[in-house]
Scaffold this motif. Structure first.
Motif, mmCIF file in Angstrom:
data_model
loop_
_atom_site.group_PDB
_atom_site.id
_atom_site.type_symbol
_atom_site.label_atom_id
_atom_site.label_comp_id
_atom_site.label_asym_id
_atom_site.label_seq_id
_atom_site.Cartn_x
_atom_site.Cartn_y
_atom_site.Cartn_z
ATOM 1 N N ALA A 25 0.848 -1.194 0.000
ATOM 2 C CA ALA A 25 0.000 0.000 0.000
ATOM 3 C C ALA A 25 0.883 1.243 0.000
ATOM 4 O O ALA A 25 1.754 1.397 0.849
ATOM 5 N N ILE A 26 0.647 2.088 -0.982
ATOM 6 C CA ILE A 26 1.439 3.304 -1.132
ATOM 7 C C ILE A 26 0.492 4.494 -1.141
ATOM 8 O O ILE A 26 -0.556 4.456 -1.771
ATOM 9 N N GLY A 27 0.883 5.551 -0.465
ATOM 10 C CA GLY A 27 0.096 6.772 -0.482
ATOM 11 C C GLY A 27 0.587 7.700 -1.586
ATOM 12 O O GLY A 27 1.579 8.369 -1.417
ATOM 13 N N ARG A 28 -0.106 7.677 -2.705
ATOM 14 C CA ARG A 28 0.226 8.569 -3.819
ATOM 15 C C ARG A 28 -0.943 9.502 -4.032
ATOM 16 O O ARG A 28 -2.085 9.072 -4.076
ATOM 17 N N GLY A 29 -0.643 10.774 -4.220
ATOM 18 C CA GLY A 29 -1.683 11.774 -4.344
ATOM 19 C C GLY A 29 -2.394 11.831 -5.675
ATOM 20 O O GLY A 29 -3.436 12.433 -5.784
ATOM 21 N N TRP A 30 -1.856 11.213 -6.725
ATOM 22 C CA TRP A 30 -2.454 11.392 -8.050
ATOM 23 C C TRP A 30 -3.694 10.545 -8.292
ATOM 24 O O TRP A 30 -4.371 10.691 -9.286
ATOM 25 N N VAL A 31 -4.002 9.633 -7.408
ATOM 26 C CA VAL A 31 -5.137 8.749 -7.621
ATOM 27 C C VAL A 31 -6.385 9.362 -7.012
ATOM 28 O O VAL A 31 -6.422 9.672 -5.820
ATOM 29 N N ALA A 32 -7.399 9.541 -7.848
ATOM 30 C CA ALA A 32 -8.634 10.159 -7.371
ATOM 31 C C ALA A 32 -9.328 9.272 -6.337
ATOM 32 O O ALA A 32 -9.857 9.762 -5.354
ATOM 33 N N ARG A 33 -9.314 7.983 -6.574
ATOM 34 C CA ARG A 33 -9.961 7.035 -5.661
ATOM 35 C C ARG A 33 -8.923 5.982 -5.270
ATOM 36 O O ARG A 33 -8.769 4.970 -5.941
ATOM 37 N N PRO A 34 -8.177 6.219 -4.205
ATOM 38 C CA PRO A 34 -7.065 5.339 -3.852
ATOM 39 C C PRO A 34 -7.509 3.912 -3.525
ATOM 40 O O PRO A 34 -8.618 3.682 -3.058
ATOM 41 N N TRP A 35 -6.598 2.994 -3.785
ATOM 42 C CA TRP A 35 -6.855 1.604 -3.440
ATOM 43 C C TRP A 35 -6.558 1.382 -1.965
ATOM 44 O O TRP A 35 -5.490 1.703 -1.484
ATOM 45 N N THR A 36 -7.539 0.850 -1.282
ATOM 46 C CA THR A 36 -7.403 0.470 0.114
ATOM 47 C C THR A 36 -7.607 -1.041 0.183
ATOM 48 O O THR A 36 -8.060 -1.664 -0.789
ATOM 49 N N LEU A 37 -7.324 -1.607 1.329
ATOM 50 C CA LEU A 37 -7.550 -3.036 1.505
ATOM 51 C C LEU A 37 -9.022 -3.367 1.243
ATOM 52 O O LEU A 37 -9.332 -4.317 0.522
ATOM 53 N N GLU A 38 -9.915 -2.554 1.767
ATOM 54 C CA GLU A 38 -11.348 -2.807 1.605
ATOM 55 C C GLU A 38 -11.764 -2.744 0.143
ATOM 56 O O GLU A 38 -12.544 -3.574 -0.330
ATOM 57 N N ARG A 39 -11.249 -1.765 -0.576
ATOM 58 C CA ARG A 39 -11.602 -1.627 -1.998
ATOM 59 C C ARG A 39 -11.060 -2.799 -2.802
ATOM 60 O O ARG A 39 -11.742 -3.322 -3.695
ATOM 61 N N ALA A 40 -9.830 -3.228 -2.514
ATOM 62 C CA ALA A 40 -9.254 -4.380 -3.216
ATOM 63 C C ALA A 40 -10.079 -5.631 -2.957
ATOM 64 O O ALA A 40 -10.333 -6.433 -3.871
ATOM 65 N N LEU A 41 -10.538 -5.797 -1.722
ATOM 66 C CA LEU A 41 -11.331 -6.978 -1.385
ATOM 67 C C LEU A 41 -12.734 -6.911 -1.978
ATOM 68 O O LEU A 41 -13.335 -7.951 -2.260
ATOM 69 N N ASP A 42 -13.255 -5.712 -2.191
ATOM 70 C CA ASP A 42 -14.540 -5.581 -2.896
ATOM 71 C C ASP A 42 -14.404 -6.073 -4.338
ATOM 72 O O ASP A 42 -15.312 -6.716 -4.867
ATOM 73 N N LEU A 43 -13.275 -5.761 -4.973
ATOM 74 C CA LEU A 43 -13.038 -6.196 -6.347
ATOM 75 C C LEU A 43 -12.726 -7.686 -6.399
ATOM 76 O O LEU A 43 -13.129 -8.368 -7.338
ATOM 77 N N LEU A 44 -12.024 -8.183 -5.386
ATOM 78 C CA LEU A 44 -11.536 -9.568 -5.371
ATOM 79 C C LEU A 44 -12.024 -10.289 -4.102
ATOM 80 O O LEU A 44 -11.230 -10.632 -3.228
ATOM 81 N N PRO A 45 -13.324 -10.533 -3.980
ATOM 82 C CA PRO A 45 -13.855 -11.078 -2.728
ATOM 83 C C PRO A 45 -13.326 -12.470 -2.378
ATOM 84 O O PRO A 45 -13.292 -12.829 -1.202
ATOM 85 N N GLN A 46 -12.883 -13.238 -3.364
ATOM 86 C CA GLN A 46 -12.391 -14.584 -3.072
ATOM 87 C C GLN A 46 -11.195 -14.550 -2.130
ATOM 88 O O GLN A 46 -11.064 -15.402 -1.256
ATOM 89 N N ILE A 47 -10.313 -13.565 -2.310
ATOM 90 C CA ILE A 47 -9.146 -13.520 -1.426
ATOM 91 C C ILE A 47 -9.493 -12.894 -0.078
ATOM 92 O O ILE A 47 -8.768 -13.089 0.893
ATOM 93 N N GLY A 48 -10.600 -12.163 -0.013
ATOM 94 C CA GLY A 48 -11.031 -11.592 1.255
ATOM 95 C C GLY A 48 -11.378 -12.651 2.284
ATOM 96 O O GLY A 48 -11.231 -12.436 3.485
ATOM 97 N N ARG A 49 -11.805 -13.805 1.804
ATOM 98 C CA ARG A 49 -12.130 -14.911 2.704
ATOM 99 C C ARG A 49 -10.879 -15.638 3.186
ATOM 100 O O ARG A 49 -10.966 -16.526 4.021
ATOM 101 N N ARG A 50 -9.723 -15.247 2.653
ATOM 102 C CA ARG A 50 -8.473 -15.960 2.960
ATOM 103 C C ARG A 50 -7.419 -15.043 3.577
ATOM 104 O O ARG A 50 -6.233 -15.327 3.512
ATOM 105 N N LEU A 51 -7.813 -13.955 4.173
ATOM 106 C CA LEU A 51 -6.874 -12.938 4.661
ATOM 107 C C LEU A 51 -5.794 -13.480 5.592
ATOM 108 O O LEU A 51 -4.670 -12.979 5.594
ATOM 109 N N ARG A 52 -6.115 -14.479 6.376
ATOM 110 C CA ARG A 52 -5.149 -15.006 7.354
ATOM 111 C C ARG A 52 -4.316 -16.164 6.806
ATOM 112 O O ARG A 52 -3.443 -16.675 7.495
ATOM 113 N N HIS A 53 -4.611 -16.581 5.586
ATOM 114 C CA HIS A 53 -3.862 -17.682 4.980
ATOM 115 C C HIS A 53 -2.575 -17.162 4.347
ATOM 116 O O HIS A 53 -2.537 -16.050 3.826
#
Length: 157
Positions: A25-53
């Motif tokens: 995770a990098i904080g870059r100012g040029w992205v209008a809608r930054p990628w967060t863990l929650e946003r990544a998991l919304d796009l890729l829900p399969q890996i959200g169920r495996r966070l501790r693996h």
């Protein structure tokens, strides 16, 4: 500003899914809608169920989704995907193409190298066919779709 999803995934097998994502995770100012863990998991829900693996405990498809999520966490201006669907089950491939279409709809710039030309024609605006390190053809999806001789010559279809 470039995020890379390399051929072969190259995730960190001894880090958890959460660690693989948050480490990049990098904080870059040029992205209008930054990628967060929650946003990544919304796009890729399969890996959200495996966070501790650990990465080594994931299937090949899950590892590929993790590689995509990890690249997005760098907040890239351009995301490059090299053979992102190679060797994956058809259902997983379909899920990755869905993710790429969603990213394109959000305005993410994508450079996709893949052998599934029919899916690329649906996704991409511009195409370049490279043969032996040189550009053999360049054009848009309409031109590529309309030229069966081109498909036979360069794509073996």
């Amino acid at each position: 500003g470039i995020g890379l999803v390399p051929e072969g995934r190259q995730i960190f097998p001894n880090l958890t899914v959460r660690e693989n994502l948050t480490t990049f995770a990098i904080g870059r100012g040029w992205v209008a809608r930054p990628w967060t863990l929650e946003r990544a998991l919304d796009l890729l829900p399969q890996i959200g169920r495996r966070l501790r693996h650990y990465g080594s405990e994931l299937s090949g498809g899950e590892q590929q989704m993790l590689a995509i999520g990890r690249a997005l966490m760098t907040r890239p201006r351009m995301l490059i995907l090299d053979e992102a669907t190679e060797g994956l089950a058809p259902l997983v491939r379909a899920e990755i193409w869905r993710c790429l279409a969603a990213l394109k709809a959000e305005g993410q710039t994508l450079l996709v190298i893949d052998k599934y030309v029919r899916k690329l024609v649906e996704l991409a605006d511009h195409h370049t066919i490279v043969e032996r390190g040189r550009t053999a053809w360049r054009g848009d999806s309409r031109a590529l779709s309309a030229d069966p001789a081109l498909w036979r010559r360069y794509l073996g279809v």
